[in-house]
Design an enzyme around this catalytic site. Sequence first.
Site, short mmCIF file in Angstrom:
data_model
loop_
_atom_site.label_atom_id
_atom_site.label_comp_id
_atom_site.label_asym_id
_atom_site.label_seq_id
_atom_site.Cartn_x
_atom_site.Cartn_y
_atom_site.Cartn_z
N GLN A 114 -134.69 -56.00 100.05
CA GLN A 114 -133.26 -56.35 99.91
C GLN A 114 -133.13 -57.71 99.26
O GLN A 114 -133.55 -58.73 99.83
CB GLN A 114 -132.59 -56.36 101.28
CG GLN A 114 -131.12 -56.78 101.23
CD GLN A 114 -130.48 -56.79 102.60
OE1 GLN A 114 -129.95 -55.79 103.05
NE2 GLN A 114 -130.54 -57.91 103.27
N SER A 172 -129.96 -62.52 100.12
CA SER A 172 -129.84 -63.94 100.48
C SER A 172 -130.33 -64.85 99.36
O SER A 172 -131.27 -64.52 98.63
CB SER A 172 -130.63 -64.23 101.75
OG SER A 172 -130.08 -63.55 102.86
N SER A 214 -137.85 -59.81 102.80
CA SER A 214 -138.98 -59.18 103.51
C SER A 214 -139.68 -58.16 102.62
O SER A 214 -139.03 -57.43 101.86
CB SER A 214 -138.48 -58.48 104.78
OG SER A 214 -137.85 -59.39 105.64
N GLU A 268 -127.63 -52.27 108.19
CA GLU A 268 -128.69 -53.15 108.66
C GLU A 268 -128.46 -53.51 110.11
O GLU A 268 -129.37 -53.48 110.93
CB GLU A 268 -128.74 -54.41 107.80
CG GLU A 268 -129.70 -55.46 108.32
CD GLU A 268 -129.56 -56.79 107.58
OE1 GLU A 268 -130.25 -57.73 108.00
OE2 GLU A 268 -128.77 -56.88 106.64
N GLU A 295 -124.72 -67.68 115.64
CA GLU A 295 -123.42 -68.32 115.52
C GLU A 295 -122.43 -67.44 114.77
O GLU A 295 -121.25 -67.34 115.14
CB GLU A 295 -123.57 -69.68 114.83
CG GLU A 295 -124.31 -70.72 115.65
CD GLU A 295 -125.79 -70.44 115.81
OE1 GLU A 295 -126.38 -70.89 116.82
OE2 GLU A 295 -126.37 -69.75 114.94
#
Length: 731
Positions: free
Chosen positions: A471, A474, A506, A589, A710
């Site tokens: 993926q 990010s 990953s 996910e 968070e």
Amino acid sequence: MAIGLTEEHEALAESVRGFAERSITTNVVRAALEADEETKPPFWTGLAEQGLLGLHVAEEHGGQGFGLLELTVALEELGRITAPGPYLPTVLASAALGASSNAKAHAELLPGLVDGSRTAALSLVTGLTGRRDDGALVISGSAQPVLGAALADVIVLPVSTDAGEEWIAVDAADLTITPLQSLDKVRRVAKVEASDVTVPADRVLDGLEGPEVLDLAAVLLGAEAVGAASWCVTTASEYAKVREQFGRPIGQFQGVKHKAARMLIALEQARAAVWDAARAIDDSADEAGFAAGVAAVIAPEAAVRTARDCIQILGGIGFTWEHDAHLYLRRSLTLRTLLGPDKGWASTVASLALEGGRRPVELELDDDTLPIRERIRDEVAELAAIEDKGELAVTMGDEGWTVPHLPAPWGRGADPVEQILIQQELRAAKVKAPNLVIGAWLVPSLVTYGSEEQKERFLRPTLRGQIVWCQLFSEPGAGSDLASLSMKAERVEGGWRLTGQKIWTSVAQFAQWGFCIARTDPTAAKHEGISYFLVDMKSEGVDVRPLKELTGEAIFNEVFLDSVFVPDDCVVGEVNKGWQVARNTLSNERVSLSTGGGMGMGVPELLDFFKGAELDAIALAEVGKLVAQGQSIDLLGLRTTLKQLSGVNPGAEASVRKLLGVQFNQDVADYCWAAQGADAAVEESGAPTGRVARAMLFSRAMTIYGGTTEVQLNIIGERLLGLPRDPEPGK
């Protein structure tokens, strides 16, 4: 959301709530608070007329013939309003009476407790002794505090005798009852004394055991604690929506939002634990003691915590006598105190679990699913007969077994019940579907947004386990705030050229393909102008650089794309509309991560680590608390599945379980590592110390990838509690 999950339970809860709104008003509660002496409340006969005093009592004694689970539904609703009066003491006593084998006591006492003509109380404290005298039992001594004793007509008591602990039912008129200064001033406690009181044989509750009574108390006191916690969560979050400080609602401040979210998390855990304990006792399950212990560890503490946090969010107003918040703190603290220290319950949970007495968290389906199960079992048997693993993977992928909920031809169009049956039968036959790894997140997005050519080209080999995916989402400047990504995609003849950097990717070093989002219109709004690409990882310009992590391993990678060409037929969905495709992928996910298997150290690993070890009292209690936490998290997953099977939105449980699961993995790994003592400083590869050290270190990533803690707390606060969203930057 409530303890009960079925339509019948929802209807019962609504009925009790309606009765409470009509009959147990704020004035009624305040009158009980301010009264010099406790008196039977004016709504008492109404409880009997509604059938609420006998929900759990057999019909032959005038009851409704249901079970503890129905009683917990009522107690949760009454707990929301800190109901005064002896409802909880009476139903606890009648539940204990019903659990005894004394038929004469049943016939004499239960009808009056059901129709409201008599009230009862039960002591969880042993302070009386007894001696035999011509078949009767003569008792003396005192017990305190006893909840509701001042209003009771009958009191159920434990007595120490030469034969051990015995339980009796005594008329209050034969005892000395002294009201005590109670922390809970709405429903009070008292001291019970006896001086050579003769208890006839037909009032000795044969067959009733102390642990059984404590289990009943854990469920019923726990249910009322859940109700109190529910009021606290609602009150705090509603106040946070409207109370303004520094020009905006306090619920917009993350400190308040996260505290409220944590309150909801504690409440949902408590609900799950009490729900399962009631079911276990109703079913006479062998593991009922374990389930009740989990409820005793989780529920009272959740009520106390939410009551304290509610007052904190309310601020000064919450500290006033006029506000009701202190009533819930007093009630919650009293319930926790009466039930006994949670460390004692936790030790019991640990001991039972280490001895193999943990209650399995399993989904039991109705008998009407047997024909479907038999069909699936026969088909799975054919799969099990395939010896070649490669052939098996191809067959499972082509026949829809890999992701059975997808529509044909990619899946089997399985509804939730059939999905569960497939999962159970594959596990029973030890048939493993191809492991899609990261590709599992992509598949539903391709089914929804991919072209027919893309589906045929990519889905079939992916479902066979023949393509390894990564993926590419990010970026160094776009993690939790993924829509701020900066990777550029420039239009060229026949496709696009992608330039930029991705990180925390990953298995990129092994992947054949990656699914990537990049900005195709830099002038568009933040969530617009993004497109979704499928990238051949062998393309010229792709540079994968493994990132050595703090474990010493390299699972994550940096991926640099330098003018990498992606043809038009590898754009998924519409150009500039890739954010909706990405959101679909991200939601898949999160579902994948929330399922729990293989993500780190959980309860099985915890129990295996301490199997055969000699634990002191402190360690036993700490292990028990961890086991109780893990059990409640698994129960949240079970409740989510049950709601989905009934076509109901799972609500809070799914989001809460995802967050709790990764934090629990961290807690277990940290505890097991620290429990090694000085050996924890040794990280020998392959040795037990090395494996635990690796798990402890790797667990730090669990609350980061897939959505940081968070961010997840923000989601819970905003989407489940309705708290205001964080302000846009610069506002």
